[in-house]
Design an enzyme around this catalytic site. Structure first.
Site, PDB file in Angstrom:
ATOM      1  N   LYS A   1       0.870  -1.184   0.000  1.00 34.52           N
ATOM      2  CA  LYS A   1       0.000   0.000   0.000  1.00 34.52           C
ATOM      3  C   LYS A   1       0.896   1.220   0.000  1.00 34.52           C
ATOM      4  O   LYS A   1       2.051   1.158   0.420  1.00 34.52           O
ATOM      5  CB  LYS A   1      -0.889   0.025   1.241  1.00 34.52           C
TER       6      LYS A   1
HETATM    7  P1  NAD Z   1     -13.167   7.598  -2.776  1.00 27.57           P
HETATM    8  O1  NAD Z   1     -12.176   8.652  -2.553  1.00 27.57           O
HETATM    9  O2  NAD Z   1     -13.712   7.377  -4.144  1.00 27.57           O
HETATM   10  O3  NAD Z   1     -14.422   7.824  -1.798  1.00 27.57           O
HETATM   11  C1  NAD Z   1     -14.283   8.031  -0.420  1.00 27.57           C
HETATM   12  C2  NAD Z   1     -15.632   8.467   0.116  1.00 27.57           C
HETATM   13  O4  NAD Z   1     -15.533   8.595   1.533  1.00 27.57           O
HETATM   14  C3  NAD Z   1     -16.090   9.830  -0.421  1.00 27.57           C
HETATM   15  O5  NAD Z   1     -17.476   9.778  -0.705  1.00 27.57           O
HETATM   16  C4  NAD Z   1     -15.826  10.779   0.757  1.00 27.57           C
HETATM   17  O6  NAD Z   1     -16.705  11.875   0.764  1.00 27.57           O
HETATM   18  C5  NAD Z   1     -16.128   9.832   1.917  1.00 27.57           C
HETATM   19  N1  NAD Z   1     -15.579  10.325   3.169  1.00 27.57           N
HETATM   20  C6  NAD Z   1     -14.322  10.730   3.436  1.00 27.57           C
HETATM   21  N2  NAD Z   1     -14.229  11.172   4.704  1.00 27.57           N
HETATM   22  C7  NAD Z   1     -15.458  11.017   5.238  1.00 27.57           C
HETATM   23  C8  NAD Z   1     -16.018  11.275   6.513  1.00 27.57           C
HETATM   24  N3  NAD Z   1     -15.273  11.769   7.503  1.00 27.57           N
HETATM   25  N4  NAD Z   1     -17.339  11.010   6.725  1.00 27.57           N
HETATM   26  C9  NAD Z   1     -18.102  10.493   5.726  1.00 27.57           C
HETATM   27  N5  NAD Z   1     -17.622  10.217   4.510  1.00 27.57           N
HETATM   28  C10 NAD Z   1     -16.323  10.466   4.264  1.00 27.57           C
HETATM   29  O7  NAD Z   1     -12.521   6.251  -2.201  1.00 27.57           O
HETATM   30  P2  NAD Z   1     -12.900   4.739  -2.534  1.00 27.57           P
HETATM   31  O8  NAD Z   1     -11.966   4.252  -3.563  1.00 27.57           O
HETATM   32  O9  NAD Z   1     -14.360   4.614  -2.734  1.00 27.57           O
HETATM   33  O10 NAD Z   1     -12.467   4.034  -1.167  1.00 27.57           O
HETATM   34  C11 NAD Z   1     -13.326   3.959  -0.042  1.00 27.57           C
HETATM   35  C12 NAD Z   1     -12.840   2.845   0.871  1.00 27.57           C
HETATM   36  O11 NAD Z   1     -12.817   1.607   0.158  1.00 27.57           O
HETATM   37  C13 NAD Z   1     -11.432   3.011   1.434  1.00 27.57           C
HETATM   38  O12 NAD Z   1     -11.380   2.408   2.701  1.00 27.57           O
HETATM   39  C14 NAD Z   1     -10.591   2.212   0.463  1.00 27.57           C
HETATM   40  O13 NAD Z   1      -9.368   1.810   1.029  1.00 27.57           O
HETATM   41  C15 NAD Z   1     -11.518   1.048   0.231  1.00 27.57           C
HETATM   42  N6  NAD Z   1     -11.251   0.283  -0.972  1.00 27.57           N
HETATM   43  C16 NAD Z   1     -11.229   0.879  -2.196  1.00 27.57           C
HETATM   44  C17 NAD Z   1     -11.026   0.097  -3.323  1.00 27.57           C
HETATM   45  C18 NAD Z   1     -11.079   0.667  -4.716  1.00 27.57           C
HETATM   46  O14 NAD Z   1     -11.005  -0.107  -5.678  1.00 27.57           O
HETATM   47  N7  NAD Z   1     -11.243   1.966  -4.898  1.00 27.57           N
HETATM   48  C19 NAD Z   1     -10.799  -1.289  -3.204  1.00 27.57           C
HETATM   49  C20 NAD Z   1     -10.844  -1.861  -1.935  1.00 27.57           C
HETATM   50  C21 NAD Z   1     -11.068  -1.063  -0.830  1.00 27.57           C
END
Ligand code: NAD
Length: 452
Positions: free
Chosen positions: A139
């Site tokens: 990561k």
């Molecule tokens: P992203 O940046 O697209 O979205 C993040 C979301 O979280 C946004 O809607 C943001 O507004 C919200 N957010 C941030 N701080 C916040 C708060 N304090 N209160 C409420 N909402 C809040 O990110 P993503 O890619 O969707 O990732 C989200 C999660 O999923 C993370 O934990 C990431 O590690 C995990 N993840 C992502 C992927 C991927 O393929 N993108 C894969 C596995 C896991």
């Protein structure tokens, strides 16, 4: 379930009600983990050690997994649009590569720091093993808020970061991907920058990173893959709770990539989105919110807060909204005791990594709420990243049907492994998922041995 490992103490001291197994404190001491109970890395390793205790994982493997192999921190200067320079901090943590090259996302967020990146790298090791893709865990990230920078500044930041870590990544060694705050455009800049560093390029330098745009070596289905995997997992696991998607109202915390795609695809299966939240606020509409329409609204900039077809509510009202399924898809450690005590749901499907703290998990367990753990539930992203890498390496491209079909096969197989481990060890689903992941890693170490 086939395993070469024998439970050290027979059947476990964890139970579906959340009582934790004892942890070997000597390992925590030897690897000098912070004693702070709120530290995400300490929490993550402790969960692994509990699972290790139950399944009788050999001591040396517990020890190896308790710290990452490499922790890389870089500082690099970048010129801003106003001609001034700023110094940025970037990370790449390579947790374990017993099963294959390091793999894991890059997070662009102002609060990125080493222990979080270590935890997320650790979870990637577990996730790749569980879902059966031939990768280890890594990561990384940059301490930056992309919203504070123009596209031109972000391009310079991303390209300079790439050059700073270029000798520590590679298509056969460590393959990053998108995460919170990073997107396919960033991945394209990384692949392009890397391809100019000819001495580290290889045959197809773009295979150094996944989550690229389709036009530049990306895979069909990658953008929606994590949300798709969340829904594949729900479809597989809900019947055990006598639920079907079309009977489910659901709420989503975080409406970015994972949250919005989970919502759109779960809705296509007949489920009804009634509440959503992101960094801008909380909204509800008991008659249902069209997930695709909300995603378009969020995509135009801003967030869920000013969406006109739902009512703004408070944080407490959001968590107390009655639903069958709650999908946390924002950041880590957001479901603590207080939030867990408010939730009115049957199932928490963890789209985000590590969204539930151990304290939150105990409260959920005591209230009979099932948790589908992140290393299972959100493994769709890395699985389709693997498909992208396979396509890059073989100079071929797959159609969407093939991607979706193979993803579903990986997710269903992983869900079965978790269910088998749960019934064998009589533990909660998170512990079962860790056990299933650790079994594969243990077998690889048994076959490889430890050099020299
Ligand atoms: P992203 O940046 O697209 O979205 C993040 C979301 O979280 C946004 O809607 C943001 O507004 C919200 N957010 C941030 N701080 C916040 C708060 N304090 N209160 C409420 N909402 C809040 O990110 P993503 O890619 O969707 O990732 C989200 C999660 O999923 C993370 O934990 C990431 O590690 C995990 N993840 C992502 C992927 C991927 O393929 N993108 C894969 C596995 C896991």
């Amino acid at each position: 379930m086939s395993t070469t490992l024998s439970p050290k103490h027979g059947h476990p001291s964890t139970s579906p009600t959340g009582a934790a197994a004892a942890v070997d404190q000597s390992i925590l001491k030897e690897v000098q983990l912070p004693a702070d109970a709120d530290n995400l890395y300490t929490q993550t390793v402790t969960t692994m050690l509990q699972a290790a205790e139950i399944m009788g994982l050999p001591e040396h493997i517990r020890l190896i997994l308790a710290q990452p192999k490499n922790e890389i921190i870089v500082h690099f200067p970048v010129r801003m649009d106003n001609g001034k320079y700023r110094l940025f901090k970037g990370y790449r943590v390579q947790h374990n590569n017993a099963l294959g090259p390091y793999k894991g996302g890059l997070r662009f967020h102002p609060s990125v720091h080493l222990d979080d990146v270590k935890s997320l790298a650790f979870l990637m090791t577990m996730k790749c093993s569980l879902v059966g893709v031939p990768y280890g865990g890594g990561k990384g990230g940059i301490k930056v808020n992309p919203r504070d920078h123009s596209a031109a500044e972000m391009e310079r930041i991303v390209r300079r970061f790439t050059s700073a870590i270029a000798h520590n990544i590679g298509p056969d060694y460590d393959i990053p991907a998108p995460d919170v705050g990073s997107n396919s455009q960033h991945m394209a800049w990384i692949a392009d920058t890397y391809s100019f560093l000819s001495e580290v390029g290889g045959d197809n330098p773009a295979a150094v990173i996944t989550g690229k745009p389709i036009e530049y070596g990306g895979s069909l289905g990658r953008e929606k893959a994590t949300g798709q995997g969340v829904v594949n997992t729900l479809v597989e696991m809900l019947p055990a709770l006598s639920l079907r998607p079309e009977q489910c109202a659901f709420s989503v915390l975080g409406f970015g990539n994972v949250g919005s795609w989970s919502a759109k695809i779960f809705q296509e299966k007949g489920a009804r989105l009634v509440a959503a939240a992101d960094h801008t606020g909380f909204i509800r509409n008991d008659k249902g919110i069209d997930a695709a329409d909300l995603a378009e609204h969020v995509g135009r900039g801003g967030g869920v807060a000013n969406y006109s077809k739902a009512t703004a509510i408070t944080k407490d009202e959001f968590y107390k909204t009655k639903v069958e399924v709650f999908i946390p898809a924002a950041l880590e450690q957001m479901i603590q005791e207080q939030e867990a005590g408010m939730l009115q749901c049957r199932v928490v499907a963890e789209g985000a990594n590590a969204p539930t703290t151990p304290g939150g998990e105990r409260v959920l367990a005591s209230r009979g709420i099932e948790v589908l753990p992140a290393i299972l539930c959100n493994a769709g992203g890395v699985t389709v990243s693997y498909f992208e890498w396979v396509q890059n390496k073989s100079f071929r491209s797959w159609d969407l049907e093939r991607v979706d079909e193979e993803l579903n096969r990986h997710m269903v197989r992983a869900a079965h492994r978790v269910r088998d481990a749960r019934s064998h060890y009589k533990c909660d689903l998170r512990t079962a998922a860790y056990i299933a992941a650790l079994e594969r890693i243990a077998k690889a170490y048994a076959a490889r041995g430890i050099f020299p």
